[in-house]
Design a protein around this motif. Structure first.
Motif, PDB file in Angstrom:
ATOM      1  N   PRO A   1       2.550  -7.875  -4.376  1.00 37.19           N
ATOM      2  CA  PRO A   1       3.074  -7.428  -5.838  1.00 37.19           C
ATOM      3  C   PRO A   1       4.239  -8.110  -5.420  1.00 37.19           C
ATOM      4  CG  PRO A   1       1.202  -5.650  -5.301  1.00 37.19           C
ATOM      5  CD  PRO A   1       2.146  -5.854  -4.072  1.00 37.19           C
ATOM      6  N   ILE A   2       4.847  -8.906  -6.627  1.00 36.08           N
ATOM      7  CA  ILE A   2       6.071  -9.400  -7.295  1.00 36.08           C
ATOM      8  C   ILE A   2       6.875  -8.170  -7.769  1.00 36.08           C
ATOM      9  CG2 ILE A   2       7.294 -10.042  -8.667  1.00 36.08           C
ATOM     10  CD1 ILE A   2       7.104 -12.753  -6.249  1.00 36.08           C
ATOM     11  N   SER A   3       6.149  -6.869  -7.967  1.00 35.74           N
ATOM     12  CA  SER A   3       6.570  -5.738  -9.162  1.00 35.74           C
ATOM     13  C   SER A   3       6.965  -4.404  -7.882  1.00 35.74           C
ATOM     14  CB  SER A   3       5.582  -5.704  -9.564  1.00 35.74           C
ATOM     15  OG  SER A   3       4.980  -4.486  -9.062  1.00 35.74           O
ATOM     16  N   THR A   4       7.574  -5.077  -6.207  1.00 35.72           N
ATOM     17  CA  THR A   4       7.254  -3.818  -5.388  1.00 35.72           C
ATOM     18  C   THR A   4       8.371  -4.967  -4.370  1.00 35.72           C
ATOM     19  OG1 THR A   4       5.301  -4.482  -3.677  1.00 35.72           O
ATOM     20  CG2 THR A   4       4.597  -3.306  -5.540  1.00 35.72           C
ATOM     21  N   ILE A   5       8.931  -6.162  -5.037  1.00 37.22           N
ATOM     22  CA  ILE A   5      10.090  -6.995  -4.351  1.00 37.22           C
ATOM     23  C   ILE A   5      10.862  -5.897  -4.946  1.00 37.22           C
ATOM     24  CG2 ILE A   5      10.411  -8.787  -3.438  1.00 37.22           C
ATOM     25  CD1 ILE A   5       7.735  -9.452  -2.978  1.00 37.22           C
ATOM     26  N   ARG A   6      11.771  -6.223  -3.936  1.00 36.41           N
ATOM     27  CA  ARG A   6      13.458  -5.958  -4.826  1.00 36.41           C
ATOM     28  C   ARG A   6      14.113  -7.270  -3.729  1.00 36.41           C
ATOM     29  NH1 ARG A   6      10.932  -4.938  -7.848  1.00 36.41           N
ATOM     30  NH2 ARG A   6      10.632  -2.216  -9.132  1.00 36.41           N
TER      31      ARG A   6
ATOM     32  N   LYS B   1       1.351  -0.991  -0.117  1.00 39.46           N
ATOM     33  CA  LYS B   1       0.088   0.003  -0.185  1.00 39.46           C
ATOM     34  C   LYS B   1       0.753   1.253  -0.259  1.00 39.46           C
ATOM     35  CE  LYS B   1      -4.268  -2.494   1.463  1.00 39.46           C
ATOM     36  NZ  LYS B   1      -5.308  -2.891   2.116  1.00 39.46           N
ATOM     37  N   THR B   2       0.771   1.999   1.366  1.00 33.96           N
ATOM     38  CA  THR B   2       1.974   2.710   1.328  1.00 33.96           C
ATOM     39  C   THR B   2       3.269   3.396   2.218  1.00 33.96           C
ATOM     40  OG1 THR B   2       0.212   4.202   3.196  1.00 33.96           O
ATOM     41  CG2 THR B   2      -0.396   4.783   0.624  1.00 33.96           C
ATOM     42  N   GLY B   3       3.225   2.223   2.583  1.00 32.45           N
ATOM     43  CA  GLY B   3       4.600   1.993   3.074  1.00 32.45           C
ATOM     44  C   GLY B   3       5.931   0.554   2.076  1.00 32.45           C
ATOM     45  N   ALA B   4       6.962   1.015   2.767  1.00 35.28           N
ATOM     46  CA  ALA B   4       7.413   0.234   2.547  1.00 35.28           C
ATOM     47  C   ALA B   4       8.439  -0.487   3.346  1.00 35.28           C
ATOM     48  CB  ALA B   4       8.539   0.750   1.725  1.00 35.28           C
ATOM     49  N   TYR B   5       8.667  -1.839   3.655  1.00 29.53           N
ATOM     50  CA  TYR B   5       8.975  -3.011   4.279  1.00 29.53           C
ATOM     51  C   TYR B   5      10.168  -3.476   3.964  1.00 29.53           C
ATOM     52  CZ  TYR B   5       4.925  -1.328   6.105  1.00 29.53           C
ATOM     53  OH  TYR B   5       3.560  -0.972   6.954  1.00 29.53           O
ATOM     54  N   PHE B   6      11.412  -4.035   5.204  1.00 31.14           N
ATOM     55  CA  PHE B   6      12.078  -5.258   4.965  1.00 31.14           C
ATOM     56  C   PHE B   6      11.820  -6.613   5.479  1.00 31.14           C
ATOM     57  CE2 PHE B   6      14.232  -1.330   5.874  1.00 31.14           C
ATOM     58  CZ  PHE B   6      15.525  -1.223   5.083  1.00 31.14           C
ATOM     59  N   GLY B   7      12.022  -7.160   4.625  1.00 28.52           N
ATOM     60  CA  GLY B   7      11.411  -8.682   5.105  1.00 28.52           C
ATOM     61  C   GLY B   7      11.762  -9.948   4.591  1.00 28.52           C
ATOM     62  N   GLU B   8      10.699 -11.342   4.528  1.00 28.67           N
ATOM     63  CA  GLU B   8      10.942 -12.861   3.951  1.00 28.67           C
ATOM     64  C   GLU B   8      10.510 -13.258   3.516  1.00 28.67           C
ATOM     65  OE1 GLU B   8      13.735 -15.636   6.425  1.00 28.67           O
ATOM     66  OE2 GLU B   8      11.992 -15.353   7.672  1.00 28.67           O
ATOM     67  N   VAL B   9      10.272 -13.367   2.174  1.00 26.49           N
ATOM     68  CA  VAL B   9       9.427 -14.473   1.499  1.00 26.49           C
ATOM     69  C   VAL B   9       9.575 -15.744   1.684  1.00 26.49           C
ATOM     70  CG1 VAL B   9       8.970 -15.455  -1.078  1.00 26.49           C
ATOM     71  CG2 VAL B   9      10.618 -13.516  -1.017  1.00 26.49           C
ATOM     72  N   VAL B  10       7.983 -16.193   2.414  1.00 26.52           N
ATOM     73  CA  VAL B  10       7.490 -16.820   3.354  1.00 26.52           C
ATOM     74  C   VAL B  10       6.272 -18.100   2.137  1.00 26.52           C
ATOM     75  CG1 VAL B  10       7.316 -16.345   5.314  1.00 26.52           C
ATOM     76  CG2 VAL B  10       5.726 -15.961   4.012  1.00 26.52           C
ATOM     77  N   GLU B  11       5.776 -17.405   0.498  1.00 24.03           N
ATOM     78  CA  GLU B  11       5.352 -18.131  -0.174  1.00 24.03           C
ATOM     79  C   GLU B  11       5.317 -17.245  -1.794  1.00 24.03           C
ATOM     80  OE1 GLU B  11       0.912 -19.510  -0.437  1.00 24.03           O
ATOM     81  OE2 GLU B  11       1.708 -19.658   1.151  1.00 24.03           O
ATOM     82  N   VAL B  12       5.926 -17.938  -2.581  1.00 22.28           N
ATOM     83  CA  VAL B  12       5.319 -17.729  -3.473  1.00 22.28           C
ATOM     84  C   VAL B  12       4.905 -17.708  -5.079  1.00 22.28           C
ATOM     85  CG1 VAL B  12       6.800 -16.795  -5.833  1.00 22.28           C
ATOM     86  CG2 VAL B  12       7.671 -16.747  -3.982  1.00 22.28           C
ATOM     87  N   SER B  13       3.379 -17.426  -5.158  1.00 20.40           N
ATOM     88  CA  SER B  13       2.284 -17.485  -6.099  1.00 20.40           C
ATOM     89  C   SER B  13       2.425 -17.100  -7.493  1.00 20.40           C
ATOM     90  CB  SER B  13       1.166 -17.116  -5.891  1.00 20.40           C
ATOM     91  OG  SER B  13       0.872 -16.121  -6.087  1.00 20.40           O
ATOM     92  N   SER B  14       1.721 -18.023  -8.246  1.00 18.06           N
ATOM     93  CA  SER B  14       1.674 -17.561  -9.320  1.00 18.06           C
ATOM     94  C   SER B  14       0.773 -16.499 -10.115  1.00 18.06           C
ATOM     95  CB  SER B  14       1.394 -19.025 -10.622  1.00 18.06           C
ATOM     96  OG  SER B  14      -0.351 -19.445 -10.081  1.00 18.06           O
ATOM     97  N   SER B  15       0.042 -15.792  -9.044  1.00 16.62           N
ATOM     98  CA  SER B  15      -0.166 -15.123  -9.374  1.00 16.62           C
ATOM     99  C   SER B  15       0.358 -13.998  -9.182  1.00 16.62           C
ATOM    100  CB  SER B  15      -1.532 -14.486  -9.030  1.00 16.62           C
ATOM    101  OG  SER B  15      -1.424 -14.608  -7.016  1.00 16.62           O
ATOM    102  N   MET B  16       1.729 -13.891  -9.545  1.00 11.97           N
ATOM    103  CA  MET B  16       2.664 -12.201  -9.445  1.00 11.97           C
ATOM    104  C   MET B  16       2.871 -11.781  -8.377  1.00 11.97           C
ATOM    105  SD  MET B  16       4.112 -13.054 -11.689  1.00 11.97           S
ATOM    106  CE  MET B  16       5.160 -11.389 -12.705  1.00 11.97           C
TER     107      MET B  16
END
Length: 129
Positions: free
Chosen positions: A74-79, A15-30
């Motif tokens: 969304p994957i597009s927001t993840i780096r 939404k309007t924040g940015a975070y540090f995190g860890e991927v716990v699941e990747v779905s096929s819906s991007m």
């Protein structure tokens, strides 16, 4: 499709924040589920459809996501992120104080701008005695 793997450390926007995190699941819906570890930027307050308008019908108060909360992003927001992830509480405090400081600077800028515009108005439209 995503190149992210479970366990990857990332920065991500939600939404309007940015975070540090860890991927716990990747779905096929991007999208990927990300566990929040720290706050990078505190979420913006107010109505996003009417920015800078304090008199909207509903002025949103947005809390930062909680430590270890999992959010679908969304994957597009993840780096990818390879740096050190700060302590959650320290990062939350820093992000909040940064946003407060930014808004305070905007308030000071607005006051100064109004002073200058008031002076220009007097020059443009001098009062006749």
């Amino acid at each position: 499709m995503s190149n992210f793997q479970i366990g990857d450390r990332v920065t991500a926007e939600y939404k309007t924040g940015a975070y540090f995190g860890e991927v716990v699941e990747v779905s096929s819906s991007m999208k990927a589920a990300v566990r929040i570890l720290a706050v990078k930027e505190h979420p913006t307050q107010g109505d996003l459809h009417n920015p800078m308008d304090p008199s909207v019908a509903f002025f949103h108060q947005r809390r930062a996501l909680s430590f270890q909360e999992i959010a679908l992003m969304p994957i597009s927001t993840i780096r990818p992120y390879a740096g050190q992830i700060p302590d959650y509480q320290d990062s939350l405090k820093r992000a909040l104080l940064t946003q407060i400081s930014k808004l305070s600077e905007m308030e000071a800028w607005a006051r100064r701008s109004l002073q200058e515009l008031d002076q220009l108005q007097k020059e443009y439209f001098p009062t006749k005695d």
